[in-house]
Design an enzyme around this catalytic site. Structure first.
Site, short mmCIF file in Angstrom:
data_model
loop_
_atom_site.label_atom_id
_atom_site.label_comp_id
_atom_site.label_asym_id
_atom_site.label_seq_id
_atom_site.Cartn_x
_atom_site.Cartn_y
_atom_site.Cartn_z
N LYS A 1 -54.31 12.80 -0.88
CA LYS A 1 -54.65 11.86 -0.46
C LYS A 1 -53.66 10.90 0.46
CE LYS A 1 -58.12 10.99 -3.93
NZ LYS A 1 -58.29 10.58 -5.03
N GLY B 1 -46.44 18.18 -8.38
CA GLY B 1 -46.44 19.05 -8.73
C GLY B 1 -47.04 20.14 -8.02
P1 ADP Z 1 -48.79 17.13 -5.35
O1 ADP Z 1 -48.82 17.45 -6.53
O2 ADP Z 1 -47.49 18.13 -5.00
O3 ADP Z 1 -48.12 15.88 -5.41
P2 ADP Z 1 -50.87 16.50 -3.97
O4 ADP Z 1 -51.32 16.50 -5.69
O5 ADP Z 1 -50.61 15.55 -3.19
O6 ADP Z 1 -48.96 17.10 -4.10
O7 ADP Z 1 -52.45 18.09 -3.10
C1 ADP Z 1 -52.13 19.00 -3.38
C2 ADP Z 1 -53.66 19.34 -3.25
O8 ADP Z 1 -53.63 19.03 -1.72
C3 ADP Z 1 -53.64 20.63 -3.19
O9 ADP Z 1 -54.57 21.18 -4.68
C4 ADP Z 1 -53.73 21.11 -1.65
O10 ADP Z 1 -55.47 21.59 -1.34
C5 ADP Z 1 -54.76 19.89 -1.19
N1 ADP Z 1 -54.85 19.49 0.65
C6 ADP Z 1 -53.49 20.04 1.30
N2 ADP Z 1 -53.83 19.88 2.40
C7 ADP Z 1 -55.13 19.73 2.99
C8 ADP Z 1 -56.25 19.74 3.95
N3 ADP Z 1 -55.99 19.70 4.99
N4 ADP Z 1 -57.74 19.34 3.60
C9 ADP Z 1 -57.41 19.15 1.73
N5 ADP Z 1 -57.13 19.32 1.00
C10 ADP Z 1 -55.87 19.70 1.27
MG MG Z 2 -50.49 17.43 -7.32
#
Ligand code: ADP
Ligand code: MG
Length: 404
Positions: free
Chosen positions: A199, A350
């Site tokens: 997001k 994470g």
């Molecule tokens: P981090 O934990 O590294 O900060 P986030 O929690 O923001 O990362 O996002 C991770 C999630 O985003 C993952 O579960 C992944 O499946 C999802 N994601 C990545 N690209 C897409 C996409 N194009 N559409 C839907 N979900 C996505």
């Molecule tokens: Mg995350």
């Protein structure tokens, strides 16, 4: 004033209350599935053992409802720690209280005790002064090495430092703060930031902070579709935050004004459903009914070139739904490019940390942050409650004669 760490204090034979992050994942049978967080605390524990300290370790684990719950006991973590240290670890069956205080006093020099889950007591999350005081009685020196919890104003993080003789951070927190500061303050140029994940709204603070510093911003993941929509491009049924489209447009404008190269995906792996076995295609233009679930190969290639040229690189958020093989190529390509980047590389978040570990590339980056939320807040410039409490304690004791 610099943040005091364990190497700045004379800790010889001290009784230390050490806050760690042993919030490890466990399976249904209670077995630890990933012990990295326990391993991350070992350098500080060994350092304290070498100084013959009595070491009282406290941590949270999971989300018990303010009362003891065997599913969230730190017993498996204490057992794992004993294996890793190849020595005895005492497990106290409560977190605080006279009995636990006596066990702490009875530890031999270099002895290690783990007290039960901090969240078995409601005073932990509410930062109650009584609970903080009860914790503070377990030692004379407080050491916080729980980077993953530094952004929480809990009793063991924010309340305890002021109540103890001395307080400092451990070696893990020291390394985390140094690595993340290197990205934020005077990075080697160019500073390239890769942001992805779910997001825009989760990451807006991080984006704003990076906009003041970076030379190139690569945006992938679901987040990219809000930016593409802002540019008037078709996004099909990709995940878009309608209420952030205007914000995305403003961010793109600010990049243009500041001469920041903004790289959005130029091709995509699309499917009609978010399912591992859904039919997928590589496209440049997303048609109605299809959603972008990963960056495409042309995007990966362009990004790899940008990443290779980075003097400093910060990556947060996977480029696609990397949990599903069909949509993991983009994240894998980013991970490989980051791993071979000659500049200084930091991965925070994470899921991004999990992704780089899953690809077996974690040891090829300069720093993988152990704190998801904490590292993002740090990058946003938030004065983390755990760091603030220790800095203020340090200032108070230097006014009253300096750290011993
Ligand atoms: P981090 O934990 O590294 O900060 P986030 O929690 O923001 O990362 O996002 C991770 C999630 O985003 C993952 O579960 C992944 O499946 C999802 N994601 C990545 N690209 C897409 C996409 N194009 N559409 C839907 N979900 C996505
Ligand atoms: Mg995350």
């Amino acid at each position: 004033m610099a943040l005091p760490n364990v190497t700045d204090l004379d800790l010889n034979e001290a009784r230390v209350l050490l806050r760690v992050d042993f919030n490890v994942p466990v399976d249904a049978a209670g077995a630890i599935t990933d012990d990295n967080r326990i391993r991350a605390a070992l350098p500080t524990i060994r350092y304290l053992q070498e100084r013959r300290c009595k070491i009282v370790i406290c941590s949270h684990m999971g989300r018990p409802k303010d009362a003891p719950d065997p599913r969230f006991s730190l017993e498996p973590a204490a057992a794992r720690l004993a294996e890793l240290l190849d020595g005895e670890v005492v497990l106290a069956h409560d977190t605080v209280g006279e009995h636990v205080e006596q066990l702490a006093l009875d530890l031999p020099p270099g002895g290690v005790m783990v007290v039960e889950n901090l969240r078995f007591h409601p005073g932990e999350k509410s930062n109650s002064p009584e609970f903080a005081a009860a914790l503070a009685r377990l030692g004379t020196v407080f050491v916080n090495d729980a980077f993953g919890a530094m952004h929480r104003a809990d009793a063991s993080i924010a309340g305890v430092p002021a109540l103890m003789d001395r307080a400092c951070v451990g070696l893990l927190v020291k390394a985390e703060v140094e690595a993340l500061s290197k990205v934020m303050e005077q990075p080697s140029r160019p500073l390239v930031a890769i942001l992805g994940g779910a997001k825009v709204s989760d990451k807006i603070g991080v984006i704003e902070s990076l906009l003041r510093r970076c030379d190139a911003l690569l945006i992938g993941g679901a987040m990219a579709y809000t930016f593409l929509k802002a540019k008037g491009q078709p996004v099909g049924s990709s995940r878009v935050e309608e209420d952030r489209v205007l914000l995305a447009r403003r961010i793109a404008e600010r990049c243009a004004e500041r001469g920041i190269r903004l790289l959005l995906p130029v091709d995509h792996v699309v499917a009609q459903d978010l399912k591992a076995d859904a039919e997928n295609r590589i496209v440049e233009t997303i048609e109605d009914g299809w959603m972008g679930l990963d960056i495409g190969p042309a995007t990966s290639e362009a990004w790899a070139a940008e990443i290779q040229g980075a003097g400093t690189l910060f990556w947060n958020g996977p480029a696609g739904v990397f949990e599903m093989e069909a949509f993991s190529s983009g994240t894998r390509a980013v991970a490989q490019a980051v791993a071979s980047c000659p500049g200084y590389t930091v991965v925070g978040g994470g899921d991004s940390a999990a992704a780089i570990a899953a690809f077996g590339l974690a040891d090829k980056v300069d720093h993988v942050s152990t704190g998801g939320g904490a590292s993002l807040e740090f990058v946003q410039g938030v004065d983390l409650p755990g760091i603030k409490a220790i800095r203020e304690k340090g200032q108070a004791s230097s006014r009253s004669g300096g750290p011993r």
